[in-house]
Design a protein around this motif. Structure first.
Motif, mmCIF file in Angstrom:
data_model
loop_
_atom_site.group_PDB
_atom_site.id
_atom_site.type_symbol
_atom_site.label_atom_id
_atom_site.label_comp_id
_atom_site.label_asym_id
_atom_site.label_seq_id
_atom_site.Cartn_x
_atom_site.Cartn_y
_atom_site.Cartn_z
ATOM 1 N N GLN A 262 25.842 59.540 25.179
ATOM 2 C CA GLN A 262 26.282 58.589 26.201
ATOM 3 C C GLN A 262 27.352 59.190 27.114
ATOM 4 O OE1 GLN A 262 27.959 55.089 24.493
ATOM 5 N NE2 GLN A 262 28.508 54.186 26.442
ATOM 6 N N GLU A 263 28.240 59.973 26.550
ATOM 7 C CA GLU A 263 29.327 60.551 27.332
ATOM 8 C C GLU A 263 28.828 61.559 28.367
ATOM 9 O OE1 GLU A 263 30.959 58.839 23.687
ATOM 10 O OE2 GLU A 263 29.358 60.285 24.010
ATOM 11 N N ASP A 264 27.655 62.161 28.132
ATOM 12 C CA ASP A 264 27.103 63.103 29.108
ATOM 13 C C ASP A 264 26.848 62.417 30.449
ATOM 14 O OD1 ASP A 264 27.175 65.093 27.204
ATOM 15 O OD2 ASP A 264 25.054 64.910 26.689
ATOM 16 N N ASP A 265 26.285 61.218 30.399
ATOM 17 C CA ASP A 265 26.059 60.471 31.637
ATOM 18 C C ASP A 265 27.378 60.165 32.333
ATOM 19 O OD1 ASP A 265 23.334 60.489 31.341
ATOM 20 O OD2 ASP A 265 23.182 58.422 30.619
ATOM 21 N N GLN A 266 28.389 59.784 31.556
ATOM 22 C CA GLN A 266 29.701 59.493 32.140
ATOM 23 C C GLN A 266 30.286 60.732 32.814
ATOM 24 O OE1 GLN A 266 31.452 58.047 28.425
ATOM 25 N NE2 GLN A 266 31.813 56.081 29.439
ATOM 26 N N ILE A 267 30.174 61.868 32.154
ATOM 27 C CA ILE A 267 30.714 63.119 32.696
ATOM 28 C C ILE A 267 29.968 63.501 33.976
ATOM 29 C CG2 ILE A 267 30.918 65.596 32.279
ATOM 30 C CD1 ILE A 267 31.434 64.844 29.287
ATOM 31 N N LEU A 268 28.647 63.425 33.950
ATOM 32 C CA LEU A 268 27.861 63.781 35.134
ATOM 33 C C LEU A 268 28.145 62.845 36.306
ATOM 34 C CD1 LEU A 268 24.462 64.658 33.437
ATOM 35 C CD2 LEU A 268 25.998 66.247 34.620
ATOM 36 N N GLU A 269 28.246 61.557 36.031
ATOM 37 C CA GLU A 269 28.545 60.607 37.095
ATOM 38 C C GLU A 269 29.940 60.850 37.661
ATOM 39 O OE1 GLU A 269 27.771 56.814 35.328
ATOM 40 O OE2 GLU A 269 25.606 57.160 35.309
ATOM 41 N N TYR A 270 30.889 61.186 36.794
ATOM 42 C CA TYR A 270 32.240 61.497 37.247
ATOM 43 C C TYR A 270 32.219 62.721 38.162
ATOM 44 C CZ TYR A 270 37.179 62.703 37.194
ATOM 45 O OH TYR A 270 38.453 63.017 37.573
ATOM 46 N N LEU A 271 31.515 63.771 37.742
ATOM 47 C CA LEU A 271 31.453 64.987 38.553
ATOM 48 C C LEU A 271 30.711 64.768 39.869
ATOM 49 C CD1 LEU A 271 30.913 67.742 35.851
ATOM 50 C CD2 LEU A 271 32.963 67.328 37.236
ATOM 51 N N SER A 272 29.790 63.831 39.891
ATOM 52 C CA SER A 272 29.094 63.554 41.153
ATOM 53 C C SER A 272 30.034 62.888 42.157
ATOM 54 C CB SER A 272 27.853 62.693 40.917
ATOM 55 O OG SER A 272 28.207 61.378 40.570
ATOM 56 N N ARG A 273 31.088 62.229 41.655
ATOM 57 C CA ARG A 273 32.081 61.596 42.521
ATOM 58 C C ARG A 273 33.283 62.493 42.786
ATOM 59 N NH1 ARG A 273 31.570 57.751 38.535
ATOM 60 N NH2 ARG A 273 33.699 58.187 37.875
ATOM 61 N N GLU A 274 33.764 63.194 41.752
ATOM 62 C CA GLU A 274 35.027 63.942 41.807
ATOM 63 C C GLU A 274 34.801 65.437 41.640
ATOM 64 O OE1 GLU A 274 37.903 62.367 42.369
ATOM 65 O OE2 GLU A 274 36.971 60.380 42.278
ATOM 66 N N ASP A 275 33.855 65.988 42.329
ATOM 67 C CA ASP A 275 33.468 67.381 42.150
ATOM 68 C C ASP A 275 34.385 68.290 42.959
ATOM 69 O OD1 ASP A 275 31.664 69.318 41.162
ATOM 70 O OD2 ASP A 275 30.659 69.377 43.099
ATOM 71 N N PRO A 276 34.937 69.345 42.447
ATOM 72 C CA PRO A 276 35.003 69.803 41.057
ATOM 73 C C PRO A 276 36.198 69.179 40.341
ATOM 74 C CG PRO A 276 35.973 71.467 42.469
ATOM 75 C CD PRO A 276 35.508 70.336 43.374
ATOM 76 N N ALA A 277 36.202 69.327 39.016
ATOM 77 C CA ALA A 277 37.289 68.776 38.202
ATOM 78 C C ALA A 277 37.476 69.629 36.957
ATOM 79 C CB ALA A 277 36.979 67.337 37.808
ATOM 80 N N SER A 278 38.675 69.594 36.413
ATOM 81 C CA SER A 278 38.940 70.308 35.157
ATOM 82 C C SER A 278 38.586 69.391 33.991
ATOM 83 C CB SER A 278 40.410 70.718 35.079
ATOM 84 O OG SER A 278 41.235 69.570 35.041
ATOM 85 N N TRP A 279 38.433 69.987 32.810
ATOM 86 C CA TRP A 279 38.050 69.195 31.640
ATOM 87 C C TRP A 279 39.100 68.142 31.329
ATOM 88 C CZ3 TRP A 279 41.194 68.838 27.512
ATOM 89 C CH2 TRP A 279 42.145 69.825 27.339
ATOM 90 N N TRP A 280 40.370 68.463 31.524
ATOM 91 C CA TRP A 280 41.414 67.492 31.186
ATOM 92 C C TRP A 280 41.450 66.344 32.174
ATOM 93 C CZ3 TRP A 280 45.107 66.836 34.816
ATOM 94 C CH2 TRP A 280 45.353 67.889 35.710
#
Length: 107
Positions: A11-29
């Motif tokens: 489930q978290e993979d979708d959250q991470i991908l959606e986040y990166l589609s909005r806030e690209d690029p980003a650090s892991w933290w």
């Protein structure tokens, strides 16, 4: 379109991908903080997604790496990429984590 998920996705993979589609690029933290996820989980899932070529890492030397979503990751979010047809390649085992041949009875 509906996303075509697979058993290797969580489930978290979708959250991470959606986040990166909005806030690209980003650090892991940044991702972990903004999504209220553990840093360890985010780092491990980013490596899995990178092995599937859904995210890419920008190695910044001594600074934290920046992660961005790839065209394949965007295609998955849009429902054009079937995750069942893609398998992330496992990382190679480092030499210090490999048992010697005699351990398995080969040497």
């Amino acid at each position: 379109m509906i996303k075509k998920s697979a058993d290797w996705l969580v489930q978290e993979d979708d959250q991470i991908l959606e986040y990166l589609s909005r806030e690209d690029p980003a650090s892991w933290w940044q991702i972990a903080h903004d999504l209220h996820l553990s840093g360890r989980l985010v780092r491990s899932r980013l490596r899995v997604l990178a092995n599937a070529d859904w995210v890419a890492v920008d190695d910044r030397g001594d600074l934290d790496d920046h992660w961005s979503i790839t065209t394949r990751g965007v295609g998955y979010l849009a429902g054009y990429v079937d995750a069942e047809l893609i398998r992330p390649l496992p990382a190679f085992r480092p030499p210090h984590a490999t048992r010697p041949g005699w351990w398995a009875g080969f040497g």
